[in-house]
Motif scaffolding. Structure first.
Motif, short mmCIF file in Angstrom:
data_model
loop_
_atom_site.label_atom_id
_atom_site.label_comp_id
_atom_site.label_asym_id
_atom_site.label_seq_id
_atom_site.Cartn_x
_atom_site.Cartn_y
_atom_site.Cartn_z
N HIS A 226 45.28 39.02 46.16
CA HIS A 226 46.17 39.15 45.01
C HIS A 226 46.27 37.85 44.25
CE1 HIS A 226 48.50 42.58 47.16
NE2 HIS A 226 47.32 42.94 46.76
N VAL A 227 46.30 36.76 44.99
CA VAL A 227 46.49 35.48 44.29
C VAL A 227 45.17 34.80 43.98
CG1 VAL A 227 48.79 34.93 45.00
CG2 VAL A 227 46.94 34.50 46.55
N LEU A 230 44.41 34.49 40.38
CA LEU A 230 45.34 33.57 39.74
C LEU A 230 44.91 32.14 39.95
CD1 LEU A 230 47.77 34.62 38.36
CD2 LEU A 230 49.14 33.94 40.29
N SER A 233 41.96 30.90 37.88
CA SER A 233 42.02 30.86 36.42
C SER A 233 43.20 30.06 35.91
CB SER A 233 42.11 32.29 35.88
OG SER A 233 43.31 32.86 36.34
N GLN A 235 45.18 27.53 34.06
CA GLN A 235 44.83 26.70 32.91
C GLN A 235 45.92 25.65 32.72
OE1 GLN A 235 44.83 29.39 29.71
NE2 GLN A 235 43.66 30.92 30.83
N LEU A 238 49.79 24.75 27.52
CA LEU A 238 49.42 24.66 26.12
C LEU A 238 50.10 23.45 25.48
CD1 LEU A 238 47.64 26.66 24.70
CD2 LEU A 238 49.65 27.78 23.85
N LEU A 240 50.72 21.70 21.65
CA LEU A 240 50.55 21.97 20.22
C LEU A 240 50.37 20.69 19.46
CD1 LEU A 240 53.13 24.78 19.65
CD2 LEU A 240 50.66 24.92 19.51
N ILE B 517 53.98 36.24 40.57
CA ILE B 517 52.57 36.45 40.20
C ILE B 517 52.47 37.22 38.90
CG2 ILE B 517 50.45 37.63 40.88
CD1 ILE B 517 51.09 37.03 43.74
N ILE B 520 53.33 34.95 36.03
CA ILE B 520 52.30 33.95 35.76
C ILE B 520 51.18 34.59 34.96
CG2 ILE B 520 50.55 32.47 36.78
CD1 ILE B 520 52.42 31.96 39.09
N GLN B 524 49.89 33.62 31.15
CA GLN B 524 48.51 33.26 30.81
C GLN B 524 47.99 34.12 29.66
OE1 GLN B 524 46.07 33.13 34.32
NE2 GLN B 524 46.83 31.06 34.67
N GLN B 527 49.44 32.76 26.54
CA GLN B 527 48.77 31.51 26.17
C GLN B 527 47.43 31.79 25.50
OE1 GLN B 527 48.69 29.18 29.80
NE2 GLN B 527 50.44 27.99 29.09
N ASP B 528 46.72 32.79 26.05
CA ASP B 528 45.43 33.14 25.45
C ASP B 528 45.60 33.56 24.00
OD1 ASP B 528 43.97 34.61 28.43
OD2 ASP B 528 43.78 32.61 27.52
N LEU B 530 48.01 32.84 22.00
CA LEU B 530 48.42 31.71 21.16
C LEU B 530 47.23 30.85 20.78
CD1 LEU B 530 51.75 30.55 22.82
CD2 LEU B 530 51.46 31.55 20.58
N LYS B 531 46.35 30.66 21.77
CA LYS B 531 45.20 29.78 21.49
C LYS B 531 44.38 30.32 20.33
CE LYS B 531 44.08 27.34 25.67
NZ LYS B 531 43.69 27.90 26.96
N ILE B 535 47.01 27.95 14.01
CA ILE B 535 48.28 27.26 13.73
C ILE B 535 47.99 26.06 12.86
CG2 ILE B 535 50.30 26.17 14.73
CD1 ILE B 535 49.66 27.62 17.28
#
Lengths: 240, 538
Positions: A226-227, A230, A233, A235, A238, A240, B517, B520, B524, B527-528, B530-531, B535
């Motif tokens: 399951h994890v 996660l 991937s 990342q 973000l 700005l 989970i 999270i 993600q 975030q994808d 937004l990328k 902007i």
């Protein structure tokens, strides 16, 4: 005719759509009588006759219905009694005898053996409550008498429920629940259910519930797959 | 947005009646487009072109109803016969079935007696065509139509019984006709109705075939037990749907045991035929679950109800996307959705179980307060929940010519029976409340909590016995239990050791990890997105 023969014949007669053939009513009623006399029971036949009474109101026979209801009480804890009640129309329920049977059924369905035995032994004292169901307690044993094996069936039912509830039970309480049964009778029943006598026969060891019934905590189990996605991937956050 | 269906009439010769302007009324007041539709329809039925028939039945029919027949009825059968030509007896019967369905749906007070009678005669004709022919009839209809026929048949029977028992629903001159019908027992009488359903079963030998399919150990081919009728698709499906129709009839008459026996060979799995028609699946689950509820098999009932609710939830989003097709049909699924929640509330109040999260949250939204009252032993709440959730019971023999409306009698009877049973089981929620607070508790102490004096002590023991009896499902004809060993059926269990109650509580830890989970992953995804957005930096 004996119950066995009637039963076999009737099972053929009530196959499929013939179940609703009103001609069968007489045979079914005879079979019910045989069940009463020989202490036998057949769920299908019993429900069929109630159904036929429902669909053919002119053939209704309350005496048979009473017998049927009392027979269903003898197979508690099966829900046959509840099923039977559903098949009786409202306009039939005025009779006092039927009411009495329903009330007795309510007592047995709530495992209230104390009250049941009091009624049967004639030791029941009706309260002055207007909702008192058993105003004439003497009627109850009279009702039960023609049903062969009724009291034994109730004792059997009581023992079954006791098996799942108690780990150890005192002989005095057991005897009370079985209607003041004699020592010999109690021992015989206990043996047939596999209960052991302990402490000089004062207590019966019913079953080891300690092993099966204990507090559990169901914890969450997170498995690696399951994890895994996660973790691969992740990342950076973000900016700005 | 409704889809216009194109009719391919290029090969058939009806050109003498065709005009270029499709909206001008034709003879007999039938718009041209409708006439074309009917001709095409009857041809497709003849050719057994099932996909086309499905479109015509499912979409074109409601579409045309919407456009041309909002305020008036579809044309009469004689008109239709003139349009499509002679020799289409079966199609006429099928058309009439749709016609009467419209009638029933439109009149809020219910159709006139004469229409009910004629509708029954039509059904008799249809079924006698199907059942008395020497060879299987060469007819192929889509599953949803076949199911609708059976369902509507049972529904009209139900409507008739309710109508018989309610003098308010008819006017004076109908009374004489009703007396006539009742004396001759020739319309909507319980025996012919049952006869038809059972005949469908025996003709298609559906029970034997299903039994063969189920006994996978022997790998018996159902074809070996069925003759040509049984092997024909049409009869097999009709028999299958008739089983479910019978299930419904039995429950409406209060015969739960027979109801369950009828469908005992219908496998509840995703490959069953009932999955092809949504209303069929919902009906099946609802009535089976309800029967279990009345027989006190709360575990089974809960399972059925939850399955059904999950299904409706999954398909609700799909259904909302499609145009509202059946504008004249009773919203079965919507109503059942509501009923299921109420019945589920009753089951869980008496025997709590863990159920799917999404359903549980919706349930607590709708019925949370009610369930709390039920857990405290409030009988009225049970009564209300039952009254909302139960089907419209009927009595096939009650006929009332004047006087009080007796159509509610069977409902009251079943409610009464149910509540009497509940009273015996009333101890459960109350006991549970006390037991939750302890790990061990002397019986005398519990008795004093519940205000039971010494005299009634033995009756109090009875309450403990009842609790265990219900929880252990004693005396139930239990099916194979699932191999879920670490998930016990109830949350609170106990046993009595002499005079001490030992309580076992099952605690389920919060699934914190799962929650994290999920979030999270969501983050993600955000975030994808937004990328990828453009902007502009200031």
């Amino acid at each position: 005719m004996s119950f066995e023969k009637l039963q076999k014949e009737l099972h053929e007669a009530i196959e499929g759509v013939n179940r609703y053939n009103p001609e069968n009513v007489a045979d079914l009623a005879a079979c019910v009588q045989a069940m009463v006399n020989e202490n036998k029971y057949d769920k299908d036949i019993v429900l069929t006759i109630l159904k036929l009474y429902q669909l053919n109101p002119e053939k209704y026979d309350e005496a048979v219905v009473r017998q049927v209801l009392l027979k269903t009480l003898m197979v508690l804890p099966s829900s046959d009694f509840a099923l039977a009640k559903c098949l009786i129309d409202t306009n039939r329920l005025g009779s006092q005898e039927l009411r009495r049977i329903f009330d007795l059924g309510a007592v047995l369905e709530s495992c209230n053996f104390a009250v049941f035995w009091k009624l049967v032994k004639g030791a029941y004292k009706p309260t002055t409550n207007p909702n008192e169901p058993f105003k004439v307690p003497g009627e109850v044993p009279k009702m039960i008498k023609p049903m062969v094996g009724f009291e034994d069936a109730v004792k059997h039912y009581a023992c079954r429920v006791i098996s799942v509830t108690f780990q150890k039970i005192e002989k005095k309480m057991l005897s009370r629940l079985l209607g003041g049964a004699s020592d010999k009778e109690v021992t015989a029943l206990a043996q047939s259910f596999g209960w052991e006598a302990k402490e000089n026969g004062d207590v019966f060891f019913v079953a080891n519930h300690e092993g099966t019934i204990k507090t559990r905590n169901i914890d969450e189990k997170i498995q690696f797959p399951h994890v895994a996605d996660l973790l691969t991937s992740i990342q950076p956050p973000l900016t700005l | 947005m409704s889809r216009r269906v194109e009719f391919d009439l290029s090969t058939e010769d009806h050109s003498d009646r065709r005009r270029t302007n499709t909206f001008s009324s034709d003879e007999d007041g039938v718009p041209n487009e409708v006439a074309d539709y009917l001709v095409y329809f009857s041809r497709m039925v003849d050719e057994q072109n099932v996909p086309e028939i499905l479109t015509l039945y499912d979409q074109a029919f409601p579409d045309l109803t919407e456009r041309f027949f909002r305020d008036r009825m579809w044309p009469d059968e004689n008109v239709v016969e003139r349009i499509i030509g002679p020799g289409n007896k079966l199609f006429i019967i099928l058309y009439k079935e749709l016609y009467y369905r419209q009638l029933y749906a439109r009149n809020t007070r219910g159709p006139l007696l004469v229409h009910r009678y004629e509708s029954f005669m039509n059904y008799q004709e249809l079924f006698s065509e199907l059942l008395s022919s020497k060879d299987p009839i060469p007819l192929s209809l889509p599953n949803v139509w076949l199911w609708d026929i059976i369902d509507e048949f049972v529904y009209q029977f139900q409507a008739f019984c309710l109508y018989k028992a309610n003098p308010g629903k008819r006017n004076a001159d109908e009374v004489e006709d009703l007396i006539n019908i009742e004396e001759n027992q020739n319309a909507w009488n319980i025996y012919p109705v049952l006869n038809i359903l059972y005949s469908l079963l025996s003709k298609s030998q559906i029970v034997e075939q299903l039994k063969a399919l189920k006994s996978f150990q022997e790998k018996r081919n159902p074809d070996s037990v069925a003759d040509e009728f049984g092997q024909s698709d049409l009869y097999f499906k009709l028999g299958y749907f008739a089983l479910i129709g019978l299930l419904r009839t039995h429950v409406l008459l209060g015969d739960y045991h027979q109801a369950l026996k009828t469908v005992q060979y219908v496998d509840i799995d995703p490959k069953g035929i009932y999955n092809t028609v949504p209303t069929c699946l919902v009906t099946l689950h609802y009535f089976v679950g309800f029967s279990h509820l009345m027989m006190r098999n709360y575990g089974e009932a809960t399972k059925m109800f939850v399955n059904c609710l999950l299904y409706i939830q999954r398909t609700k989003s799909v259904q909302n996307q499609q145009p509202s097709k059946k504008n004249f049909q009773y919203d079965v699924i919507g109503k059942t959705w509501d009923q299921l929640f109420h019945l589920l509330a009753i089951c869980l109040a008496i025997q709590p179980q863990r159920i799917d999260e999404s359903i549980a949250s919706q349930l607590s939204e709708r019925c949370g307060e009610r369930m709390m009252h039920m857990a405290n032993g409030n009988i009225d709440e049970f009564r209300n929940a039952f009254a909302t959730g139960c089907p419209k019971f009927l009595s096939p023999t009650t006929v009332v010519y004047e006087g009080v409306n007796q159509s509610k009698e069977p409902l009251l009877r079943q409610t009464q029976s149910f509540l009497e049973g509940i009273e015996s089981q009333m101890a459960l929620p109350v006991l549970r409340g006390y037991l939750k607070l302890y790990t061990t508790l002397p019986t005398k102490k519990l008795a004093s909590f519940m205000d039971v004096d010494d005299e009634h002590y033995d009756s109090f023991i009875g309450k403990l016995l009842t609790y265990k009896m219900i929880v252990n499902e004693l005396g139930k004809e239990a099916g194979p239990s699932s191999a879920d060993d670490d998930e016990p059926q109830t949350d609170i269990d106990f046993y009595v050791d002499r005079d001490m109650i030992n309580i076992a509580d099952t605690k389920v830890a919060r699934h914190v990890g799962e929650h994290f989970i999920r979030h999270i992953q969501k983050l993600q995804e955000v975030q994808d997105v937004l990328k990828r957005l453009d902007i502009q930096k200031p």
